[in-house]
Design an enzyme around this catalytic site. Structure first.
Site, PDB file in Angstrom:
ATOM      1  N   GLN A  86       1.157  -1.107  -0.418  1.00 29.42           N
ATOM      2  CA  GLN A  86       0.161   0.738  -0.276  1.00 29.42           C
ATOM      3  C   GLN A  86       0.641   1.195   0.039  1.00 29.42           C
ATOM      4  O   GLN A  86       0.841   2.326   0.134  1.00 29.42           O
ATOM      5  CB  GLN A  86      -0.934  -0.024   1.063  1.00 29.42           C
ATOM      6  CG  GLN A  86      -2.520  -1.014   1.493  1.00 29.42           C
ATOM      7  CD  GLN A  86      -2.658  -1.421   2.323  1.00 29.42           C
ATOM      8  OE1 GLN A  86      -2.844  -2.218   3.279  1.00 29.42           O
ATOM      9  NE2 GLN A  86      -3.659   0.004   2.587  1.00 29.42           N
ATOM     10  N   ARG A 140      -8.818  -0.944   7.307  1.00 33.74           N
ATOM     11  CA  ARG A 140      -9.802   0.189   6.963  1.00 33.74           C
ATOM     12  C   ARG A 140     -10.221   1.498   8.199  1.00 33.74           C
ATOM     13  O   ARG A 140     -11.483   1.461   8.101  1.00 33.74           O
ATOM     14  CB  ARG A 140     -11.485  -0.765   6.624  1.00 33.74           C
ATOM     15  CG  ARG A 140     -11.811   0.006   5.234  1.00 33.74           C
ATOM     16  CD  ARG A 140     -12.679  -1.436   5.109  1.00 33.74           C
ATOM     17  NE  ARG A 140     -13.483  -0.193   3.734  1.00 33.74           N
ATOM     18  CZ  ARG A 140     -13.955  -0.830   2.690  1.00 33.74           C
ATOM     19  NH1 ARG A 140     -13.736  -2.059   2.700  1.00 33.74           N
ATOM     20  NH2 ARG A 140     -15.090   0.048   1.533  1.00 33.74           N
ATOM     21  N   CYS A 141      -9.084   1.946   8.980  1.00 37.70           N
ATOM     22  CA  CYS A 141      -9.603   3.418   9.509  1.00 37.70           C
ATOM     23  C   CYS A 141      -8.620   4.013   9.697  1.00 37.70           C
ATOM     24  O   CYS A 141      -7.648   3.661   9.323  1.00 37.70           O
ATOM     25  CB  CYS A 141     -10.177   2.135  10.869  1.00 37.70           C
ATOM     26  SG  CYS A 141      -9.294   2.609  12.072  1.00 37.70           S
ATOM     27  N   GLU A 143     -13.057   4.718   4.742  1.00 41.72           N
ATOM     28  CA  GLU A 143     -12.646   3.832   6.321  1.00 41.72           C
ATOM     29  C   GLU A 143     -13.908   4.396   6.588  1.00 41.72           C
ATOM     30  O   GLU A 143     -14.355   3.561   8.313  1.00 41.72           O
ATOM     31  CB  GLU A 143     -12.253   4.373   6.566  1.00 41.72           C
ATOM     32  CG  GLU A 143     -11.193   3.578   5.719  1.00 41.72           C
ATOM     33  CD  GLU A 143      -9.433   4.078   5.864  1.00 41.72           C
ATOM     34  OE1 GLU A 143      -8.102   3.512   6.429  1.00 41.72           O
ATOM     35  OE2 GLU A 143      -9.321   5.484   7.001  1.00 41.72           O
TER      36      GLU A 143
END
Lengths: 788, 192
Positions: free
Chosen positions: A222, A369-370, A739
Site C-alpha cells: 500500500q 480500514r480506519c 473507512e
C-alpha cells in the site's frame, strides 16, 4: 485555490459523475496483474517455515535433509541472515522485528526459515524436512498480565513488556468535571483482535542483479515508495537502483502497509541465487503472521450534568501489540488518532491514557480500514452515549441531539486538541432516522416485546478523521505524510497523471482522471493515470487511512491549477493580449472583452511545445507535493434495526440506513461502493470476525473455516443516503470515504442488539456478537429460580 | 501422469505430477492467471472454474481429475472480445473493486444462470455463498447477476468454451469491446 466547487459544476462530467471504471475491463476478463501472476524465466519459488509455538527457545535448526530433495536451491535461516546483519528489520513504528527467528520464537506462525526451490511443491516439501529443536517456554498471552512482575518476558530488549505509555487531554480539568457530574456512565469493552484478510494474501517477486546492484521488486504494498526507502536502507542497495512495483492489489484494508519478513527474505534469496524469486503467502501464513488490527481494551467514563449534557470524558486504554510494535501508523501519537473519541459531541474536557504492551502474538494494531485507532474511538463513544441514554431514561437519539457540536461551532476545537473542519451532525441523524422510519421501528419494538419478539434499534452518529496528514504531526519513518501528483499535458492536449498514492481496488485510474478532467475541462478519456511503480511516479506515502483523495486528490487539483496558470500565459501570448485580459473556464481561455475569442487548453498545450512565448521554458508539466493543512472529518449516522432470536441468540438485520457525508464526491458510484463494502466489513467485525488465542498462544483463526468472513448469504442489505458538507480546506471540498463505514457501523450493530435486550437488563456484549454470546446475555438476564 | 483435457475449447495434453492441483496446472503451466488463489481450504472461491459447465473450486481438484473433461476459465469467456452477459453485468453494475474475486464470481454466476435462468435474490446469494468478496458487500454482484439473467432471457444464454469461440467466429462485424486501452495504466507489467 481554496474556492469550493459550486454544486452545478459537480454535475458536469468530471467530478460528481458516476463514470464507469476503466479498471473493470481487465478484471472481468481475468487480465489483471497481481503479484502472484508475475513470472520470469529461471524464476525460483520460496516457501516459509513457521513456528508452531507461541514462545520457545530455538536450540538448533538442521536443514541438511531439505537439501536431499532434488530442486532445493537454498535454505535461509535467521543465522544466515544474521551474518549479513539482516536477521532484524525496522518496523514502520520505530521498533524492530525479527525477519527470521534466531534465538527465540515469539508468536505462533513466526517466520523461522525459508526454502527456495525450482518449483513451489518442492519448496513446501522441503519445509517438512527442516528439523527445528524448540524448547517450549511459557507464553504471555493475556495483555492484562503483561505488566505484572512475574509475567514472562516477550523481548529481552523490552524489560517490562511495555510498548508505550501515552496520554492526551487535561487530566485535572477532566477529574474536576467528574466531581461536578450529576451522572457518570461507565463502560468496559474489548474491541477484539481481528484481521483485515484481503482476499489476496501477501506476495513478493524479486529480481536482484547483484553486479548492477539493481533490484526490481513486485510487492503487495500500500506504500511502495516508503517500502522502497526502507528496503534500500535495510539491504544496503542504492535507493535509485530499487524499483518497487505494486501492481493490481487484491484488497488491502491496512494489511499491506507494514513491511513483512517474507518480502525481505525473497529479496535476499534473489540476491543469493542471482535468479528471480517469487513468494506467495498462503492464507494460514497471512492470518497467523501479518498485521492484525484492534485488540483494544477500553475503559470509558462519560460525565453528564443533570440536563443530560456531556461535561467530561475519561478513557483508559490497554493495547496488545503482539511481539513487535509494527502498527505502521504515521502519527506521532502512540494511540493514533484516538483523539477523535469525543466524537460528534461538544464535550468540554477529556483525558485519554493508553498503555501498549508486548505479548506472544503476531504484531498487531494495524489500521484495518480506519485511520489509526479511529474505529476503536468511534465505537467507544457511540457505545458510551447509548449506555448513558439507557441509564438516564432518555431516547438515544435525543441524548445525541442534546450534545452534538452545532454547525455554527465549526471550525471546532475538541477537548483532545483536534480541529474539526465542518459538519452537520444533527441533520445527518435526522435524515437517517427519517429514512429508517424510527418512530415506526420503536412501535414495532414495543409491540414485539409484548409478543416475545426482540427487536432493537441502534444508531451511531460517528465523526471520522482521515487524510493523514499535516507534516507537523504525521510522518512514516520520518518522511512527512504529504502526497504527490505529476501531470504532463502533451502537444496533442492529452494528459498523463502520475500519483504517489496507489490503488487496491479504489478505482484511482478512474477517479483521478475525473479530477484532471474537471480541472482542465477535458475528457476523462484523455487522461491516463499511472501509479504503484516507484520508477514511474513521484514519491508518495501511499494509500491507507482514507488519504488518497484528501492528499493525492488535492495534489492533483493543485498541479492542474499550476498548469492552467502557465497555459494562461501561453494563451495570452497567442491572443496577443496581456495575461490579465484573459479569463479561464475549464477547457478554454477567453478574452474578457470578447468572450468568443478563445484558446482551448489543447491549443495552449500544443503551443507550449511548438510555439512557446519568448523566454518561457517549453513544455507543460509539473509536480505537486501536497502537505494537507489539516485532517478531514467525514461524518454520518447509521441506523440499524435487528431482531434477536430469544431461543438461539442469533440476530438478523431488519433494516440498515446509512447517511454519509464525505464532502464532495468525485465519483458517486465508487463512493457508494466503498460505503457498501465498508459496511459489510463493519458488520463482519460486529458479527463474526474473531481470532482468539488459547493459554499457549495458539490462534483459533488461521483459515477461512475458522476465521469467518461474510459471504453474500450473511451480508445484510444496506440503504445509502448522502449529504454533502464540503471540506473547507481541501481544494475540491472532498474528505475521503473508504473507512467511514467500517468506523461508524460496528457501534450501530452492537447498539441495536443491546437495544433489543435492554429491557432485560443487558447493557453490553463485546464483539463479535456471535449467537452464543447473545444467548448467554439473554440467559444471564433471566430471573434465577430459587434454589430447591 | 499423462492427461488430456479441454481448456477453453482447446485440447491440451500434459505430463503432470498426480498431486498437481488443477489451479496450479491452469495458472503455472497454462499461464491462465485469471484464476486466483485466496485461501488454502476451498473456502474463498477465487479459483472457481467450470468443469463441464459446473462451477468447481480448482484448488480442490487434482489436475488429473480433469482428464477427459472440459474446463472453462475466465479467459475462455470472451473470445475475440465478445463479453459474456455476466461479464457485461459485472461491468454495468460495478460489481467489482479490487478484481481479485471477480473471475471466480463471474464463473459461479454463469453456472447458476445455466441451471436457473431466473433466480431470486436469495437464490443468487445462496449460489454465490462459496465465493468471498471483501470489497463490494455483494449488493452490486447480486444486481449484476440479475442484469445478466435479464439479458440472457432476452437473447438466450451465452455459450462458453468451444461454443463461445464458434459463436464469436460466426458473429458478423467488429468485436464489441476490449479494443480500447483501459488496460494501459498497468500495461507491460509482466515480469518477463
Amino acid at each position: 485555490m481554496g474556492a469550493v466547487m459550486a454544486p452545478e459544476a459537480a454535475r458536469k462530467p468530471g467530478i460528481g459523475y458516476s463514470l464507469p471504471r476503466r479498471e473493470d475491463d481487465r478484471f472481468i476478463r481475468g487480465q489483471g496483474t497481481f503479484v502472484a501472476d508475475v513470472t520470469a524465466p529461471r524464476m525460483a519459488h520460496m516457501a516459509v517455515l513457521r513456528s508452531p509455538l507461541a514462545r520457545a527457545r530455538i536450540r538448533s535448526i538442521n536443514a541438511a535433509r531439505a537439501f536431499t530433495l532434488p530442486g532445493v536451491l537454498v535454505v535461509i535461516t535467521g543465522e544466515l541472515l544474521a551474518r549479513r546483519n539482516l536477521a532484524w528489520m525496522p518496523t514502520l513504528s520505530g521498533d524492530v522485528q525479527s525477519v527470521l527467528a534466531v534465538d527465540e520464537v515469539r508468536f505462533q506462525g513466526q517466520e523461522v526459515a525459508c526454502v527456495v526451490a525450482e518449483d513451489p511443491y518442492t519448496a513446501h516439501d522441503a519445509l517438512q524436512l527442516i528439523e527445528v529443536d524448540y524448547e517450549p517456554l511459557p507464553a504471555l498471552v493475556d495483555p492484562t498480565e503483561a505488566l505484572s512482575p512475574d509475567a514472562p518476558l516477550v523481548r529481552a530488549d523490552k524489560p517490562d513488556n511495555r510498548c508505550y505509555e501515552w496520554e492526551t487531554g487535561d487530566l485535572e480539568a477532566t477529574d474536576h468535571a467528574f466531581q461536578e457530574a450529576a451522572h457518570v456512565t461507565t463502560l468496559d469493552t474489548y474491541y477484539p483482535r481481528c484481521h483485515p484478510a484481503p482476499l489476496e494474501c501477501c506476495a513478493c517477486f524479486a529480481d536482484v542483479d547483484p553486479d548492477e546492484g539493481r533490484a526490481r521488486i513486485y510487492l503487495t504494498s500500500q506504500a511502495p515508495h516508503a517500502h522502497r526507502t526502507i528496503l534500500a536502507q535495510l539491504m544496503g542497495l542504492p535507493e535509485q537502483q530499487v524499483q518497487i512495483i505494486s501492481p493490481d492489489i487484491g484488497g488491502a484494508f491496512g494489511n499491506k502497509v507494514p513491511l513483512y519478513p517474507g518480502y525481505v527474505v525473497t529479496v535476499v534469496a534473489s540476491f543469493l541465487l542471482r535468479r528471480p524469486v517469487r513468494w506467495i503467502e498462503d492464507r494460514t501464513g497471512n492470518l497467523l503472521s501479518t498485521g492484525f488490527a484492534r485488540d483494544y481494551r477500553m475503559h470509558g467514563e462519560l460525565a453528564l450534568d443533570a440536563g443530560g449534557r456531556m461535561i467530561g470524558l475519561r478513557v483508559r486504554l490497554l493495547s496488545d501489540h503482539g511481539a513487535f510494535f509494527a502498527d505502521a501508523q504515521p502519527s506521532k501519537f502512540r494511540a493514533g488518532l484516538f483523539h477523535i473519541v469525543t466524537g460528534s459531541y461538544d464535550i468540554p474536557v477529556a483525558h485519554i491514557s493508553a498503555t501498549g504492551v508486548y505479548t506472544n502474538k503476531a504484531p498487531g494494531g494495524v489500521a484495518y480500514r480506519c485511520s489509526f485507532r479511529v474505529t476503536e474511538a468511534s465505537y467507544l463513544i457511540e457505545r458510551l452515549v447509548t449506555t448513558a441514554a439507557y441509564e438516564l431514561g432518555i431516547d438515544p437519539a435525543e441524548l445525541r441531539r442534546r450534545n452534538f457540536i452545532l454547525p455554527d461551532q465549526f471550525p471546532y476545537r475538541s477537548a483532545t486538541g483536534f480541529s474539526y473542519d465542518s459538519g452537520d451532525y444533527r441533520a445527518a441523524l435526522d435524515l437517517a432516522l427519517e429514512k429508517a422510519g424510527y418512530e415506526e421501528l420503536r412501535k414495532e419494538q414495543e409491540e414485539g416485546r409484548r409478543k416475545g419478539r426482540l427487536v432493537g434499534v441502534g444508531m451511531s452518529s460517528f465523526t471520522e478523521v482521515a487524510g493523514a496528514g499535516p507534516s507537523k504531526d504525521y510522518d512514516l519513518i520520518g518522511i512527512k505524510m504529504f502526497d504527490s501528483a505529476e501531470l504532463a499535458i502533451g502537444p496533442t492536449g492529452k494528459a498523463i497523471l502520475k500519483l504517489g498514492v496507489q490503488s487496491q481496488g479504489q478505482g484511482h485510474e478512474t477517479t483521478f482522471a475525473q479530477i484532471v478532467a474537471h480541472e482542465l475541462g477535458i475528457s476523462p478519456a484523455d487522461v491516463i493515470v499511472h501509479h504503484g511503480d516507484t520508477d514511474n511516479s513521484p514519491y508518495g506515502l501511499g494509500t491507507f487511512g482514507s488519504r488518497s483523495t484528501p492528499t493525492g486528490g488535492a495534489a492533483t487539483a493543485v498541479v492542474c491549477r499550476r498548469l492552467v496558470d502557465k497555459a494562461k500565459k501561453i494563451a495570452a501570448y497567442l491572443m496577443e493580449v496581456d495575461d490579465d485580459d484573459v479569463a479561464w473556464e475549464p477547457g478554454r481561455f477567453y478574452l474578457r472583452s470578447a468572450e468568443d475569442r478563445e484558446v482551448t487548453i489543447q491549443e495552449a498545450a500544443a503551443a507550449a511545445y511548438t510555439n512557446p512565448p519568448d523566454g518561457m521554458e517549453p513544455g507543460l508539466d509539473a509536480v505537486s507535493y501536497y502537505d494537507p493543512p489539516q485532517l478531514t472529518f467525514p461524518f454520518g449516522t447509521y441506523v440499524a434495526a435487528v431482531e434477536v432470536n430469544p431461543e438461539t441468540g442469533e440476530w438478523k438485520v431488519l433494516k440498515f440506513v446509512a447517511v454519509d457525508d464525505c464532502g464532495v464526491r468525485i465519483n458517486p458510484m465508487i463512493v457508494d461502493g466503498q460505503i457498501m463494502g465498508g459496511l459489510t466489513e463493519g458488520y463482519a467485525i460486529a458479527a463474526m470476525q474473531r481470532i482468539d488465542f488459547d493459554a499457549q498462544g495458539a490462534s483459533s483463526g488461521s483459515n477461512f473455516e475458522d476465521y469467518l468472513v461474510p459471504t453474500a448469504w450473511e451480508t445484510p442489505r444496506f440503504e445509502l443516503h448522502e449529504m454533502v458538507t464540503p471540506c473547507p480546506h481541501h481544494p475540491l471540498g472532498a474528505k475521503g470515504v473508504g473507512e467511514s463505514p467500517t468506523v461508524g457501523s460496528p457501534a450501530a450493530f452492537v447498539n441495536a442488539v443491546v437495544d433489543a435486550l435492554v429491557h432485560l437488563g443487558v447493557r453490553n456484549i463485546d464483539m463479535p456478537l456471535t449467537s452464543d454470546k447473545v444467548w448467554e446475555a439473554i440467559e444471564d438476564s433471566r430471573p434465577r429460580k430459587a434454589a430447591g | 501422469m499423462h492427461i488430456s483435457l479441454g481448456v477453453n475449447g482447446q485440447p491440451v495434453e500434459a505430463d503432470v505430477e498426480p498431486r498437481l492441483l488443477l489451479v496450479h496446472y491452469l495458472r503455472d503451466l497454462l499461464r491462465l492467471t485469471g484464476t486466483q488463489i485466496g485461501c488454502d481450504t476451498t473456502t474463498c472461491g477465487a479459483c472457481t472454474v467450470l468443469l463441464d459447465g459446473m462451477a468447481v473450486k480448482s484448488c480442490g481438484l487434482f489436475s488429473v481429475q480433469a482428464a477427459g473433461r472440459e474446463i472453462t476459465t475466465v479467459e475462455g469467456l470472451a473470445p475475440h472480445g465478445h463479453l459474456n452477459p455476466v461479464q457485461e453485468g459485472f461491468k454495468e453494475c460495478f460489481a467489482l473493486q479490487c478484481g481479485f474475486c471477480t473471475p471466480g464470481m463471474v464463473l459461479a454466476s454463469i453456472a447458476l444462470l445455466t441451471s436457473n435462468p431466473d433466480p431470486t435474490e436469495d437464490e443468487i446469494r445462496w449460489a454465490l455463498s462459496g465465493n468471498i468478496c471483501r470489497c463490494t458487500g455483494y449488493a452490486n454482484i447480486v444486481r449484476a447477476v440479475q442484469w445478466a439473467a435479464d439479458k440472457m432471457r432476452a437473447t438466450g444464454p451465452a455459450p462458453t468454451g468451444m461454443g463461445a469461440i464458434l459463436a464469436a467466429n460466426a458473429a458478423p462485424g467488429p468485436s464489441q469491446g476490449g479494443s480500447h486501452g483501459a488496460q494501459g495504466a498497468h500495461g507491460g507489467r509482466d515480469g518477463a
